[in-house]
Scaffold this active site. Structure first.
Site, PDB file in Angstrom:
ATOM      1  N   GLU A 160       1.028  -1.212  -0.197  1.00 28.29           N
ATOM      2  CA  GLU A 160      -0.056   0.093  -0.065  1.00 28.29           C
ATOM      3  C   GLU A 160       0.937   1.353   0.072  1.00 28.29           C
ATOM      4  OE1 GLU A 160      -2.269   0.986   3.554  1.00 28.29           O
ATOM      5  OE2 GLU A 160      -3.591   2.241   2.506  1.00 28.29           O
ATOM      6  N   THR A 205     -10.419   2.424   5.072  1.00 26.54           N
ATOM      7  CA  THR A 205      -9.086   2.971   5.434  1.00 26.54           C
ATOM      8  C   THR A 205      -9.689   4.049   6.610  1.00 26.54           C
ATOM      9  OG1 THR A 205      -9.252   4.833   3.947  1.00 26.54           O
ATOM     10  CG2 THR A 205      -8.309   2.558   3.243  1.00 26.54           C
ATOM     11  N   ASP A 240      -3.189  11.492  -2.233  1.00 26.84           N
ATOM     12  CA  ASP A 240      -3.309  12.983  -2.392  1.00 26.84           C
ATOM     13  C   ASP A 240      -3.646  13.119  -3.978  1.00 26.84           C
ATOM     14  OD1 ASP A 240      -2.732  13.149   0.211  1.00 26.84           O
ATOM     15  OD2 ASP A 240      -0.531  13.214  -0.373  1.00 26.84           O
ATOM     16  N   GLU A 279     -11.539   6.642   4.478  1.00 25.35           N
ATOM     17  CA  GLU A 279     -12.760   6.128   4.094  1.00 25.35           C
ATOM     18  C   GLU A 279     -13.864   6.189   5.069  1.00 25.35           C
ATOM     19  OE1 GLU A 279     -12.037   2.329   2.188  1.00 25.35           O
ATOM     20  OE2 GLU A 279     -14.121   1.847   2.273  1.00 25.35           O
TER      21      GLU A 279
HETATM   22  C1  LIG Z   1      -4.656  11.287   2.019  1.00 29.71           C
HETATM   23  S1  LIG Z   1      -3.713  10.301   3.010  1.00 29.71           S
HETATM   24  C2  LIG Z   1      -4.539   8.601   3.029  1.00 29.71           C
HETATM   25  C3  LIG Z   1      -4.142   7.714   4.110  1.00 29.71           C
HETATM   26  C4  LIG Z   1      -4.549   6.323   4.147  1.00 29.71           C
HETATM   27  N1  LIG Z   1      -4.132   5.534   2.818  1.00 29.71           N
HETATM   28  C5  LIG Z   1      -6.173   6.178   4.227  1.00 29.71           C
HETATM   29  O1  LIG Z   1      -6.888   6.070   3.082  1.00 29.71           O
HETATM   30  O2  LIG Z   1      -6.707   6.662   5.224  1.00 29.71           O
HETATM   31  C6  LIG Z   1      -2.578  10.045   1.880  1.00 29.71           C
HETATM   32  C7  LIG Z   1      -1.328   9.096   2.556  1.00 29.71           C
HETATM   33  O3  LIG Z   1      -0.176   9.168   1.501  1.00 29.71           O
HETATM   34  C8  LIG Z   1       1.063   9.658   2.097  1.00 29.71           C
HETATM   35  N2  LIG Z   1       1.931   9.822   0.781  1.00 29.71           N
HETATM   36  C9  LIG Z   1       1.217  10.577  -0.258  1.00 29.71           C
HETATM   37  N3  LIG Z   1       2.538  10.668  -1.333  1.00 29.71           N
HETATM   38  C10 LIG Z   1       3.234   9.685  -0.924  1.00 29.71           C
HETATM   39  C11 LIG Z   1       4.362   9.092  -1.607  1.00 29.71           C
HETATM   40  N4  LIG Z   1       4.899   9.842  -2.646  1.00 29.71           N
HETATM   41  N5  LIG Z   1       5.215   8.450  -0.831  1.00 29.71           N
HETATM   42  C12 LIG Z   1       4.751   7.811   0.407  1.00 29.71           C
HETATM   43  N6  LIG Z   1       3.707   8.210   0.820  1.00 29.71           N
HETATM   44  C13 LIG Z   1       3.015   9.125   0.349  1.00 29.71           C
HETATM   45  C14 LIG Z   1       0.816  10.826   2.640  1.00 29.71           C
HETATM   46  O4  LIG Z   1       1.742  11.365   3.659  1.00 29.71           O
HETATM   47  C15 LIG Z   1      -0.617  10.473   3.360  1.00 29.71           C
HETATM   48  O5  LIG Z   1      -0.316  10.092   4.486  1.00 29.71           O
END
Ligand SMILES: C[S@@+](CC[C@H](N)C(=O)[O-])C[C@H]1O[C@@H](n2cnc3c(N)ncnc32)[C@H](O)[C@@H]1O
Length: 209
Positions: free
Chosen positions: A43, A189, A116, A192
């Site tokens: 993930e 998640t 993101d 979610e």
């Molecule tokens: C909006 S959050 C969603 C978190 C989780 N997947 C959820 O659905 O609850 C997006 C997560 O992806 C991480 N993230 C974004 N771009 C990333 C990258 N290039 N490498 C590692 N982590 C990343 C961010 O730091 C953040 O914690």
């Protein structure tokens, strides 16, 4: 995502037995770390880890690896894991832009949950379903390419369908409202749970190549 810097987060995260501090050393041989030949699912952007931890509990015959770039987020996952013993779970604190240095021909499935959206055009390459990232994923997969995405963001959902289709993926499953269509065995998640409680539709798509 707005982030609060948590003092001591990095040290606490790195002390967890679930964290792999030298992931490049396992490139092409993650099965040796898990001591089995089970499929590997990753993930990217695991956040606080609810999804990947619950998957590791429910599917002991799959190896799960979570990737997250912020220690201040990972600390929640690490604290949750203190009470659990999951030999099929590892976590890598890293930016996924370097992912080709960490895996090679060994991944079965990539999960992209509530990634993101990077809405500005100038940031397109940062989207986890941009052609830039799809190219990176090519060398990671063992055989078939398999990406599963969930998002609340319709524009990101549509963008992913276009980029993945242009890149040779086909859609295996799709839903514009996951909770109406009841796709089986869905593990939510953190994001979610929040969005569903507000009544937002959850977009789901499974790509294969
Ligand atoms: C909006 S959050 C969603 C978190 C989780 N997947 C959820 O659905 O609850 C997006 C997560 O992806 C991480 N993230 C974004 N771009 C990333 C990258 N290039 N490498 C590692 N982590 C990343 C961010 O730091 C953040 O914690």
């Amino acid at each position: 995502m707005r982030l609060r810097n948590i003092k001591g987060a990095k040290e606490k995260v790195l002390a967890s037995p679930y964290i792999v501090q030298n992931p490049k050393e396992y490139c092409g041989k993650w099965n040796k770390l898990f001591c089995n030949e089970n499929p590997i699912h990753i993930e990217i952007g695991m956040g606080k880890g609810h999804f990947i931890i619950e998957n590791a509990i429910q599917y002991p015959n799959i190896n799960f690896i979570g990737i997250e770039k912020y220690y201040s987020v990972l600390i929640k996952a690490v604290e949750h894991l203190e009470t659990l013993e999951l030999p099929n779970l590892k976590i890598i604190p890293m930016d996924a832009k370097d992912i080709t240095e960490v895996f090679h021909s060994e991944i079965d499935t990539i999960y992209l949950n509530f990634s993101d959206p990077w809405p500005k055009n100038k940031h397109e390459k940062r989207r986890l379903t941009s052609e830039t990232f799809l190219k990176r994923y090519d060398s990671l997969f063992k055989e078939k390419h398999h990406i599963i995405q969930k998002t609340d963001n319709r524009k990101l959902f549509e963008y992913s369908i276009i980029t993945c289709n242009n890149y040779g993926y086909h859609i295996d499953k799709i839903s514009c409202n996951l909770y109406e269509d009841e796709i089986l065995n869905n593990i939510p998640t953190e994001y979610e749970i929040k969005f569903v409680s507000k009544g937002y539709p959850i977009y789901f798509v499974e790509f294969k190549k």
